[in-house]
Design a protein around this motif. Structure first.
Motif, PDB file in Angstrom:
ATOM      1  N   LEU A   1      40.152  32.315  29.999  1.00  0.00           N
ATOM      2  CA  LEU A   1      38.929  33.099  30.172  1.00  0.00           C
ATOM      3  C   LEU A   1      39.164  34.519  29.662  1.00  0.00           C
ATOM      4  O   LEU A   1      40.040  35.230  30.152  1.00  0.00           O
ATOM      5  CB  LEU A   1      38.523  33.124  31.643  1.00  0.00           C
ATOM      6  N   ALA A   2      38.377  34.934  28.685  1.00  0.00           N
ATOM      7  CA  ALA A   2      38.524  36.262  28.091  1.00  0.00           C
ATOM      8  C   ALA A   2      37.777  37.317  28.902  1.00  0.00           C
ATOM      9  O   ALA A   2      36.698  37.053  29.443  1.00  0.00           O
ATOM     10  CB  ALA A   2      37.995  36.256  26.651  1.00  0.00           C
ATOM     11  N   HIS A   3      38.375  38.504  28.995  1.00  0.00           N
ATOM     12  CA  HIS A   3      37.777  39.704  29.621  1.00  0.00           C
ATOM     13  C   HIS A   3      36.678  39.406  30.651  1.00  0.00           C
ATOM     14  O   HIS A   3      35.510  39.781  30.459  1.00  0.00           O
ATOM     15  CB  HIS A   3      37.235  40.667  28.556  1.00  0.00           C
ATOM     16  N   PRO A   4      37.015  38.739  31.761  1.00  0.00           N
ATOM     17  CA  PRO A   4      35.988  38.391  32.756  1.00  0.00           C
ATOM     18  C   PRO A   4      35.302  39.598  33.372  1.00  0.00           C
ATOM     19  O   PRO A   4      34.166  39.502  33.828  1.00  0.00           O
ATOM     20  CB  PRO A   4      36.772  37.598  33.809  1.00  0.00           C
ATOM     21  N   GLY A   5      35.973  40.738  33.376  1.00  0.00           N
ATOM     22  CA  GLY A   5      35.351  41.939  33.924  1.00  0.00           C
ATOM     23  C   GLY A   5      34.212  42.448  33.085  1.00  0.00           C
ATOM     24  O   GLY A   5      33.259  43.044  33.604  1.00  0.00           O
ATOM     25  N   GLN A   6      34.256  42.212  31.788  1.00  0.00           N
ATOM     26  CA  GLN A   6      33.208  42.708  30.894  1.00  0.00           C
ATOM     27  C   GLN A   6      31.868  42.038  31.163  1.00  0.00           C
ATOM     28  O   GLN A   6      30.826  42.700  31.179  1.00  0.00           O
ATOM     29  CB  GLN A   6      33.607  42.495  29.429  1.00  0.00           C
ATOM     30  N   TYR A   7      31.880  40.740  31.380  1.00  0.00           N
ATOM     31  CA  TYR A   7      30.643  39.991  31.573  1.00  0.00           C
ATOM     32  C   TYR A   7      30.409  39.552  33.015  1.00  0.00           C
ATOM     33  O   TYR A   7      29.447  38.838  33.299  1.00  0.00           O
ATOM     34  CB  TYR A   7      30.625  38.759  30.657  1.00  0.00           C
ATOM     35  N   GLY A   8      31.269  39.949  33.937  1.00  0.00           N
ATOM     36  CA  GLY A   8      31.094  39.574  35.338  1.00  0.00           C
ATOM     37  C   GLY A   8      31.277  38.089  35.563  1.00  0.00           C
ATOM     38  O   GLY A   8      30.468  37.451  36.251  1.00  0.00           O
ATOM     39  N   ASN A   9      32.379  37.528  35.014  1.00  0.00           N
ATOM     40  CA  ASN A   9      32.599  36.082  35.059  1.00  0.00           C
ATOM     41  C   ASN A   9      33.517  35.599  36.182  1.00  0.00           C
ATOM     42  O   ASN A   9      33.863  34.419  36.224  1.00  0.00           O
ATOM     43  CB  ASN A   9      33.193  35.603  33.719  1.00  0.00           C
ATOM     44  N   PHE A  10      33.922  36.484  37.066  1.00  0.00           N
ATOM     45  CA  PHE A  10      34.875  36.078  38.093  1.00  0.00           C
ATOM     46  C   PHE A  10      34.353  34.934  38.964  1.00  0.00           C
ATOM     47  O   PHE A  10      35.114  34.049  39.368  1.00  0.00           O
ATOM     48  CB  PHE A  10      35.250  37.276  38.973  1.00  0.00           C
ATOM     49  N   ASP A  11      33.045  34.935  39.229  1.00  0.00           N
ATOM     50  CA  ASP A  11      32.465  33.893  40.083  1.00  0.00           C
ATOM     51  C   ASP A  11      32.563  32.505  39.465  1.00  0.00           C
ATOM     52  O   ASP A  11      32.508  31.497  40.180  1.00  0.00           O
ATOM     53  CB  ASP A  11      30.989  34.194  40.370  1.00  0.00           C
TER      54      ASP A  11
ATOM     55  N   GLU B   1      41.464  44.122  36.836  1.00  0.00           N
ATOM     56  CA  GLU B   1      42.814  43.560  36.746  1.00  0.00           C
ATOM     57  C   GLU B   1      43.245  42.950  38.072  1.00  0.00           C
ATOM     58  O   GLU B   1      43.825  41.861  38.109  1.00  0.00           O
ATOM     59  CB  GLU B   1      43.805  44.640  36.313  1.00  0.00           C
ATOM     60  N   GLU B   2      42.948  43.650  39.153  1.00  0.00           N
ATOM     61  CA  GLU B   2      43.317  43.152  40.483  1.00  0.00           C
ATOM     62  C   GLU B   2      42.628  41.832  40.795  1.00  0.00           C
ATOM     63  O   GLU B   2      43.253  40.897  41.306  1.00  0.00           O
ATOM     64  CB  GLU B   2      42.951  44.203  41.535  1.00  0.00           C
ATOM     65  N   GLU B   3      41.329  41.735  40.484  1.00  0.00           N
ATOM     66  CA  GLU B   3      40.588  40.505  40.753  1.00  0.00           C
ATOM     67  C   GLU B   3      41.074  39.365  39.868  1.00  0.00           C
ATOM     68  O   GLU B   3      41.192  38.214  40.318  1.00  0.00           O
ATOM     69  CB  GLU B   3      39.091  40.735  40.553  1.00  0.00           C
TER      70      GLU B   3
END
Length: 291
Positions: A197-207, A232-234
């Protein structure tokens, strides 16, 4: 010894050729370089051969432009050690590549109607050697015509604004229909690769990580220029919870990047490459025994 796991060339949306990127990699003492152009494996075999002459191992990769249809968010899936030209990748991504190119032509047409005097022919020249015209090529043409002094900036936001939160869409905004993110993960696995999974913080993909994990996700990009400490922490937390490999990369786009970044600046370490190799072998073993 550096490892760069997220890098683009002029085959997608970076103005630099494979040779120019390899030159930069040599300057930065990068020994392992993953080329991850958007939605294509074009040029990967050539890049691997040329990398040998530089003493650089080129890792065949891809970055698939996908979508989380449940949550209505874009999702980018990286694939490492994929087989270039594999039918699963081609079947999934080629229609997207063609749609993007046709949409770009319509964007230029709308800009012309709006009074911007750039030509489709010039955009094609700027995208020569790649898979088609991107918004960055259009912005490059606008920059040459003195409408702006940057690729990303006020004009980009004005023209390509998506029209969210009650705002009116930009005159050149055309919605794209992306592929399903879980299908992207599956295609990478079918092509013998390791999906991340690329840059999940950019698109809010953690969920979406649990769903992607169930689909076969093997890694998550922790270190990225657009990630802050919370991102990074998430990402680390989810990596530990789901036994995902922690990766990182500069997401290098040269002049076409959203912000200036140095190739190799988000080096995840050689141990990450070893983990990807091990996971790749495990995926291959499961495929061979039909698991």
């Amino acid at each position: 010894m550096k490892t760069e796991l997220h890098c683009h060339t002029n085959i997608s949306d970076c103005p630099l050729s494979i040779e120019q990127v390899l030159d930069l990699a040599l300057e930065q003492k990068i020994s392992y370089l993953a080329i991850t152009n958007h939605d294509t494996t074009k040029g990967l075999r050539e890049a691997a051969e040329r990398g040998l002459k530089y003493g650089i191992e080129v890792i065949p990769g891809i970055e698939i432009s996908a979508f989380d249809f449940t949550r209505g968010r874009r999702v980018h899936i990286l694939g490492y050690f994929i087989e270039p030209g594999h039918h699963a990748i081609e079947k999934l991504c080629q229609p997207l590549v063609e749609k993007r190119h046709r949409a770009s032509e319509e964007m230029v047409h709308r800009l012309n109607q709006g009074g911007y005097t750039i030509t489709w022919e010039r955009c094609l020249e700027l995208a020569q050697g790649g898979t088609g015209v991107y918004k960055q090529h259009i912005m490059h043409a606008l920059k040459e015509a003195n409408y702006t002094d940057s690729i990303y900036g006020p004009l980009y936001k004005k023209l390509f604004n998506r029209g969210q939160n009650g705002e009116k869409p930009g005159i050149a905004f055309i919605p794209m229909e992306y592929v399903d993110a879980k299908a992207a993960v599956a295609a990478v696995c079918q092509a013998g690769g390791v999906p991340v999974l690329a840059h999940p913080g950019q698109y809010g993909n953690f969920d979406m990580v649990p769903d992607l994990f169930e689909a076969g996700l093997q890694g998550i990009e922790v270190w990225h220029p657009l990630h802050d400490e919370k991102h990074e922490e998430e990402a680390r937390r989810l990596a530990i919870k789901h036994s995902l490999i922690m990766t990182g990369g500069s997401d290098f786009h040269g002049e076409y990047g959203e912000q200036p970044v140095e190739l190799g600046s988000k080096c995840p370490g050689i141990e990450t490459l070893a983990a990807l190799h091990a996971r790749r072998a495990l995926i291959k073993k499961k495929r061979n025994i039909g698991v």
